[in-house]
Each structure stands twice: as structure tokens, then as C-alpha cells.
Design a protein around this motif. Structure first.
Motif, PDB file in Angstrom:
ATOM      1  N   LEU A  13       0.832  -1.195   0.000  1.00 55.93           N
ATOM      2  CA  LEU A  13       0.000   0.000   0.000  1.00 55.93           C
ATOM      3  C   LEU A  13       0.872   1.253   0.000  1.00 55.93           C
ATOM      4  N   SER A  14       0.549   2.194  -0.867  1.00 61.61           N
ATOM      5  CA  SER A  14       1.343   3.432  -0.937  1.00 61.61           C
ATOM      6  C   SER A  14       0.922   4.390   0.171  1.00 61.61           C
ATOM      7  N   LEU A  15       1.540   5.563   0.183  1.00 62.22           N
ATOM      8  CA  LEU A  15       1.348   6.498   1.287  1.00 62.22           C
ATOM      9  C   LEU A  15      -0.043   7.117   1.308  1.00 62.22           C
ATOM     10  N   ASP A  16      -0.792   7.040   0.194  1.00 57.00           N
ATOM     11  CA  ASP A  16      -2.117   7.663   0.231  1.00 57.00           C
ATOM     12  C   ASP A  16      -3.158   6.755   0.895  1.00 57.00           C
ATOM     13  N   GLY A  17      -2.736   5.536   1.246  1.00 55.88           N
ATOM     14  CA  GLY A  17      -3.617   4.651   2.002  1.00 55.88           C
ATOM     15  C   GLY A  17      -4.667   3.945   1.178  1.00 55.88           C
ATOM     16  N   ARG A  18      -4.703   4.147  -0.132  1.00 57.29           N
ATOM     17  CA  ARG A  18      -5.737   3.502  -0.946  1.00 57.29           C
ATOM     18  C   ARG A  18      -5.130   2.666  -2.068  1.00 57.29           C
ATOM     19  N   LEU A  19      -4.154   3.239  -2.796  1.00 57.28           N
ATOM     20  CA  LEU A  19      -3.582   2.565  -3.955  1.00 57.28           C
ATOM     21  C   LEU A  19      -2.292   1.849  -3.580  1.00 57.28           C
TER      22      LEU A  19
ATOM     23  N   PHE B 128      18.390  11.788  16.722  1.00 60.90           N
ATOM     24  CA  PHE B 128      17.463  12.909  16.777  1.00 60.90           C
ATOM     25  C   PHE B 128      16.053  12.359  16.634  1.00 60.90           C
ATOM     26  N   VAL B 129      15.095  12.995  17.317  1.00 59.49           N
ATOM     27  CA  VAL B 129      13.704  12.585  17.156  1.00 59.49           C
ATOM     28  C   VAL B 129      12.915  13.808  16.700  1.00 59.49           C
ATOM     29  N   ALA B 130      12.461  13.764  15.455  1.00 63.93           N
ATOM     30  CA  ALA B 130      11.667  14.873  14.931  1.00 63.93           C
ATOM     31  C   ALA B 130      10.192  14.530  15.056  1.00 63.93           C
ATOM     32  N   GLY B 131       9.335  15.530  14.985  1.00 63.38           N
ATOM     33  CA  GLY B 131       7.891  15.315  14.992  1.00 63.38           C
ATOM     34  C   GLY B 131       7.293  16.044  13.806  1.00 63.38           C
ATOM     35  N   VAL B 132       6.281  15.438  13.164  1.00 62.93           N
ATOM     36  CA  VAL B 132       5.644  16.096  12.025  1.00 62.93           C
ATOM     37  C   VAL B 132       4.676  17.161  12.537  1.00 62.93           C
ATOM     38  N   ARG B 133       4.904  18.421  12.150  1.00 59.53           N
ATOM     39  CA  ARG B 133       4.049  19.514  12.597  1.00 59.53           C
ATOM     40  C   ARG B 133       3.723  20.475  11.445  1.00 59.53           C
ATOM     41  N   ILE B 134       3.054  21.558  11.770  1.00 57.97           N
ATOM     42  CA  ILE B 134       2.542  22.458  10.729  1.00 57.97           C
ATOM     43  C   ILE B 134       3.284  23.790  10.761  1.00 57.97           C
ATOM     44  N   MET B 135       3.731  24.253   9.595  1.00 60.18           N
ATOM     45  CA  MET B 135       4.333  25.583   9.492  1.00 60.18           C
ATOM     46  C   MET B 135       3.372  26.470   8.700  1.00 60.18           C
ATOM     47  N   GLY B 158       6.635  11.486  -0.927  1.00 65.95           N
ATOM     48  CA  GLY B 158       7.211  10.229  -0.463  1.00 65.95           C
ATOM     49  C   GLY B 158       7.583  10.181   1.005  1.00 65.95           C
ATOM     50  N   THR B 159       7.221  11.172   1.802  1.00 62.69           N
ATOM     51  CA  THR B 159       7.571  11.143   3.218  1.00 62.69           C
ATOM     52  C   THR B 159       6.392  10.643   4.047  1.00 62.69           C
ATOM     53  N   THR B 160       6.662  10.357   5.320  1.00 67.40           N
ATOM     54  CA  THR B 160       5.594   9.882   6.197  1.00 67.40           C
ATOM     55  C   THR B 160       4.493  10.909   6.339  1.00 67.40           C
ATOM     56  N   SER B 161       4.836  12.194   6.162  1.00 63.75           N
ATOM     57  CA  SER B 161       3.814  13.245   6.265  1.00 63.75           C
ATOM     58  C   SER B 161       2.680  12.999   5.277  1.00 63.75           C
ATOM     59  N   VAL B 162       3.020  12.505   4.079  1.00 64.98           N
ATOM     60  CA  VAL B 162       2.000  12.256   3.064  1.00 64.98           C
ATOM     61  C   VAL B 162       0.974  11.263   3.600  1.00 64.98           C
ATOM     62  N   ARG B 163       1.478  10.191   4.227  1.00 62.82           N
ATOM     63  CA  ARG B 163       0.577   9.178   4.759  1.00 62.82           C
ATOM     64  C   ARG B 163      -0.299   9.765   5.867  1.00 62.82           C
ATOM     65  N   LEU B 164       0.319  10.518   6.790  1.00 60.13           N
ATOM     66  CA  LEU B 164      -0.426  11.111   7.907  1.00 60.13           C
ATOM     67  C   LEU B 164      -1.544  12.018   7.409  1.00 60.13           C
ATOM     68  N   LEU B 165      -1.226  12.847   6.417  1.00 60.39           N
ATOM     69  CA  LEU B 165      -2.206  13.805   5.907  1.00 60.39           C
ATOM     70  C   LEU B 165      -3.343  13.089   5.188  1.00 60.39           C
ATOM     71  N   ASN B 166      -3.005  12.047   4.416  1.00 60.98           N
ATOM     72  CA  ASN B 166      -4.044  11.290   3.742  1.00 60.98           C
ATOM     73  C   ASN B 166      -4.951  10.589   4.746  1.00 60.98           C
ATOM     74  N   GLU B 167      -4.330  10.059   5.811  1.00 62.49           N
ATOM     75  CA  GLU B 167      -5.137   9.404   6.849  1.00 62.49           C
ATOM     76  C   GLU B 167      -6.082  10.403   7.498  1.00 62.49           C
ATOM     77  N   ALA B 168      -5.541  11.595   7.818  1.00 64.13           N
ATOM     78  CA  ALA B 168      -6.378  12.630   8.433  1.00 64.13           C
ATOM     79  C   ALA B 168      -7.504  13.023   7.485  1.00 64.13           C
ATOM     80  N   ASN B 169      -7.191  13.142   6.210  1.00 65.14           N
ATOM     81  CA  ASN B 169      -8.203  13.478   5.204  1.00 65.14           C
ATOM     82  C   ASN B 169      -9.321  12.437   5.178  1.00 65.14           C
ATOM     83  N   ASN B 170      -8.912  11.158   5.191  1.00 66.27           N
ATOM     84  CA  ASN B 170      -9.898  10.089   5.107  1.00 66.27           C
ATOM     85  C   ASN B 170     -10.718   9.976   6.383  1.00 66.27           C
TER      86      ASN B 170
END
Lengths: 248, 303
Positions: A13-19, B128-135, B158-170
Motif C-alpha cells: 500500500l502506498s502512502l495515500d492509504g488507498r492505492l 534525533f527525534v523529529a515530529g511532524v508539525r505544521i508551518m 514520499g515522506t511519512t507526512s503524506v501518509r499522515l495527511l491522507n489518513e487525516a483526510n480520510n
């Protein structure tokens, strides 16, 4: 080489959680195709117009055409992409600039416009050389028949010129397709950007780019095949040597 | 006479053999470094303040200092104080192939240690431990993702932020439009020109972006950390000897408290090239790592 191959990463699963990653690569291919087709159509329109302007017996048209061509084909494509995307909206009045920035899929339209102008400048040179290869008598004959200058171009010169330059346009089309990858710099998630996203997410860099390479190659081979069909249909018997035997 | 010579040779061989066993047979990267007489450090060109170029075009930074300590440890272990150290700039795309094919021996930058990546590479103890936040712009008064509902935001592809944001969106039906940027510089341009209202990424990178922007005072970093991102030195997999040396070196820095001075140098004091200030005190998460070093990729460990 100390590399762990893992082709199954394509199906994760890619980062968008669907595809899955493979599906995101196909989605990237779709954006590449859409951008390439739109940009090439635009390039043909721009290029035809400018090619005619550069060959026409009107001094100011020659100059305008020459300025456009030299400007767009001599500035690096990446720089042009940045100028269109980041600088143009700032130069417009605020309302227009904001509208442009809020436009959905702005990266796509910007990429099409940028590639259209860049390749348009190159197509202009192709069209101009096509027109130049015709014997001067053709234009004169058209005018002697009482056709106006635009009519001479429309009915006599351009139909011949286009048929002569189809093989060169094939290369230009292929270049347009490959140059869509530059649009990743303004955030268009086309095929190369999708491959990069997969590589960042999974670290399977060779798998991601191997698939992207195969997809680019396949896309361009399809274009070559279709353009060959067009070439065969468009060839002017006896005009370019070797064509009769289907040598191309 | 002849007998004596033979005996001498025998003793020599025996002594060499004993010393070799004592020194523990070298393998992997350490063997490669011992054989070639040089070690190559991969670094980033714009990872402020971890790994970037200063005004003399030398790679410097917090991660570079820590890697320097690891290089010193390698020199000591191999007994080669004049070991040649080479620096090779890498990008997000080139770091894996260059590590895999042996061009670089370790990568010192801002590479997040996660489970998926561990199938390809190994990571040292977390540094180092970073946290994903909003600027966002202070004027926009944004405090959380909820405030970004229906807005356009930007994040690196391609970063973990993309996944987090998509999850929040969904999950919360936020309907945020997510633009993907190639790198920090492009992301900054995107928010500066108003194409996006917020840049969502690792807080330390955001701090670096703000520090190097034209007008740092108009920006703020807001919201709770959406995730934790442990950074480590990236090493080749199945290279236990070298990883153990790197981990021991970092562990010793943590135990002696020397880490605090190195941390302060890069995060609390003005740094080259323009004397910018990160102003980022050590987080609770990193303090925990310093107290109990770990190389885990599991975010739960750092909570």
C-alpha cells in the motif's frame, strides 16, 4: 553490490492509504500521457503559427517569430517551468494571480503551457524548414492563381510542408513525452515523481525506477508505432527518397 | 642455524595469528575500510543543521559531528590515525544505490528510521527525534489540522507526512488538497507565494526552513506532533561489526554527556553560514533516547 531486491514492494500500500505503489506508478503514467498529449497539441498550434510567421514575406512577423523561438528554445526548460509556476502569478494583478494559485491542478496546466511553448518553438523551426524545402514555384503558382497569402499557405504550402516533416515531428513528440518529467519540479506527480515517491517510501529505488523505465519505453514505443502509421499515410510519393520501398 | 630460523619464523606466524584472533577478524565495512585505507561519508547539501554546506563549501552539521566521532572510532579500532576520509554529497534518490554499491560507507543526514526502510538498510542508534508539525503564517492563526479543512497544503513527496495527511483526510473528512514538493526549497516557495497555506513536515526541517527564509518572523510552527521520526546514521544491512562500533560511539557520547555540547552547538547557538539560530531545545523524546539509547524504528518507543 549489497542491495536487497524486493519486487513485492510494488504491491504494498502506498502512502495515500488507498492505492498500491504499482497503481500510483500507473496513475503517474496517466498524468505523463495527459501532459504529453496536451502539450504536443499546443506545441503543434504554436509551432505552426510561428513557423508560418518566420517564413512569411512580412518583416515584423519574421522578427516576432524569431524572438519567440530564440527566447523559448534557449532558456533551460527547468528555469522556464519555475518562471511559469512561481513568477508569473506574482507579475499579474493580485486578483488574477490569486485565481491562478487557487486553480485546481495548476501544476498540470502550467506544465502543459510551459512544454507547449518550449516545444512550440522547436516545432516552429521544423515547420519553417518544411516550408523552406518546398520549391519557390509553389508559392508563386498559388499567388498567380489569385490566392491571397493566407490562402496560399492554407491550401498549397502547409499541406505539403506538414507531410514532409512528419518524421521530425515524431522525435519532437517523443522529446515532449520525456520532458514531462521536468514538471516534477513544480509538484506534478507524473511517472518520475511517482517513482521517486515509491523510492522514498520503501527505499526500493531500483524496482521503482525499473518499472518507470519500462513504462516510459512502452509509452514511447506506442507513440513511435502510431507516428509510423501516420508517416506512411502522409508520405508524398517521390518526394523523399526511400519511402516508396517502405524504408522507414 | 637453519633450525633457529625456522623456529623464529614459526614464532612470528604464531604471534601474528594470536594478535589477529585478539583483534577479532574484520568484516564488512571495517574490512573494506582497512583494505582500502579510506572511509567515505555521504552527506546532504541542504539539511540544516544536520548536514549541509557552510560558506567554505565544507559539509558541516550536527550529524556530521556525530559521524566524525564514528570515523575517529574507526581510526582507533583499525590503528590507522591517518585514515583518509572522503565526503560525497548524496540526495534522497542517490543515497540508497551509493550505499549499496559501496561508494559511501555511511550516510549522515536527516534519514528517518522506519520499519519499511530497514528491509533495505540498517540504522545506528537514534540521534534525533523529529515530529511532524505544521508551518504557517502567524497572520493566518492556524493551530491544528482542523483549521486547514478544505485548504491547500504542501509536503515533500514520499515522506511519512503524506501518509499522515491522507489518513487525516480520510478519517476526519478534512478535504485538504495536498501538493507535493520536491524539496524544502520548493516547499518554502510554495507557501511563500501563497499556493499553499501550510507546509507540513518534520518540525526540525521546518525550523531550518524558517531560519533560512527571507523573513523568519512571519512564520510559526504549530500543532501537536502528528508522528515521531527517529533519525539515525544510515548503514549497510548485515554489517554488525560496523553498526556495533557506531552504536558504541554514540552510546559513549550519550553516557558522558558530551552529546549536550554538540547538540547546543547546532540547535541553540548561531550556526554557519549566516549565523542563523535554530533555537530548538532538546525534546523530551531525544532526552529519553540519550538516557536509554535505542535504534528502534517503532514510533511507540519514543512516545
Amino acid at each position: 553490490m549489497d542491495y536487497t531486491w524486493n519486487w513485492s514492494a510494488l504491491w504494498s500500500l502506498s502512502l495515500d492509504g488507498r492505492l498500491t505503489y504499482f497503481e500510483t506508478l500507473l496513475l503517474g503514467l496517466a498524468w505523463t500521457l495527459a501532459t504529453a498529449l496536451s502539450a504536443f497539441v499546443l506545441a503543434l498550434l504554436v509551432g505552426s503559427l510561428l513557423g508560418v510567421m518566420r517564413s512569411a514575406p512580412v518583416a515584423w512577423m519574421n522578427r516576432v517569430g524569431a524572438c519567440f523561438v530564440e527566447l523559448f528554445r534557449n532558456v533551460p526548460l527547468l528555469v522556464q517551468m519555475f518562471l511559469w509556476y512561481f513568477v508569473l502569478p506574482e507579475l499579474l494583478p493580485d486578483a488574477a494571480g490569486d485565481w491562478l494559485k487557487q486553480l485546481p491542478d495548476a501544476q498540470f496546466y502550467t506544465a502543459v503551457l510551459c512544454l507547449g511553448c518550449y516545444h512550440g518553438a522547436r516545432v516552429a523551426e521544423v515547420v519553417r524548414s518544411g516550408l523552406g524545402s518546398l520549391s519557390r514555384g509553389q508559392g508563386m503558382a498559388g499567388q498567380a492563381l489569385g490566392l491571397t497569402l493566407p490562402q496560399t499557405y492554407r491550401y498549397v504550402l502547409l499541406p505539403m510542408a506538414y507531410r514532409i516533416v512528419v518524421p521530425t515531428l515524431t522525435s519532437e513528440f517523443l522529446s515532449t513525452t520525456k520532458n514531462t518529467s521536468v514538471a516534477l519540479a513544480i509538484g506534478l506527480v507524473e511517472l518520475t515523481a511517482s517513482a521517486r515517491a515509491m523510492q522514498e517510501g520503501t527505499f526500493q529505488v531500483f524496482e521503482a525506477f525499473a518499472v518507470a523505465t519500462v513504462l516510459y519505453l512502452a509509452l514511447n514505443l506506442v507513440i513511435v508505432f502510431l507516428m509510423r502509421v501516420l508517416e506512411r499515410k502522409a508520405q508524398v510519393p517521390g518526394y523523399v527518397s526511400g519511402h516508396e520501398k517502405g524504408g522507414r | 642455524m637453519k633450525k633457529k630460523g625456522l623456529l623464529g619464523a614459526g614464532i612470528c606466524v604464531l604471534a601474528a595469528w594470536v594478535s589477529l584472533v585478539n583483534a577479532q577478524e574484520l568484516e564488512g565495512t571495517l574490512k573494506k575500510v582497512a583494505d582500502s585505507g579510506s572511509i567515505t561519508v555521504g552527506h546532504r547539501d541542504g539539511g540544516i543543521p544536520f548536514s549541509y554546506y557552510d560558506d567554505k563549501q565544507q559539509p558541516v552539521g550536527y550529524a556530521m559531528d556525530l559521524c566524525g566521532k564514528v570515523v575517529d572510532a574507526v581510526k582507533a579500532k583499525l590503528g590507522k590515525p591517518d585514515l583518509k576520509v572522503e565526503y560525497v554529497p548524496v540526495t534522497g534518490t542517490t543515497r540508497i544505490p551509493l550505499l549499496a554499491n559501496g561508494t559511501i560507507d555511511m550516510e549522515c543526514g536527516t534519514t528517518t528510521n522506519n520499519a519499511e526502510r530497514q528491509r533495505q538498510v540498517a540504522f545506528s542508534t537514534t540521534y534525533f527525534v523529529a515530529g511532524v508539525r505544521i508551518m504557517a503564517k502567524k497572520a493566518d492563526h492556524i493551530t491544528s489540522l482542523q483549521d486547514l479543512k478544505g485548504k491547500t497544503i504542501v509536503t515533500p513527496a514520499g515522506t511519512t507526512s503524506v501518509r499522515l495527511l491522507n489518513e487525516a483526510n480520510n478519517k476526519d473528512d478534512l478535504g485538504m488538497r495536498i501538493l507535493s514538493a520536491k524539496d524544502n526549497a520548493e516547499a518554502l516557495l510554495t507557501v511563500e507565494t501563497g499556493r499553499a497555506v501550510a507546509y507540513v513536515f518534520d518540525d526540525v526541517s521546518l525550523a531550518g526552513v524558517i531560519a533560512s527564509s527571507r523573513s523568519p518572523e512571519i512564520w510559526e510552527i504549530v500543532g501537536d506532533a502528528l508522528s515521531v521520526e527517529p533519525y539515525g546514521i544510515m548503514l549497510r544491512r548485515n554489517d554488525a561489526q560496523f553498526k556495533a562500533l557506531a552504536d558504541e560511539t554514540l552510546g559513549a557520547l550519550y553516557a558522558s554527556g558530551e552529546i549536550n555540547a554538540i547538540y547546543d552547538k547546532w540547535f541553540l547557538q548561531p550556526i554557519p553560514p549566516r549565523g542563523i539560530l535554530m533555537n530548538l531545545p532538546m525534546s523530551e523524546q531525544l532526552k529519553k533516547v540519550v538516557a536509554a539509547p535505542t535504534d528502534s524504528a517503532d514510533p511507540q518507543v519514543y512516545q
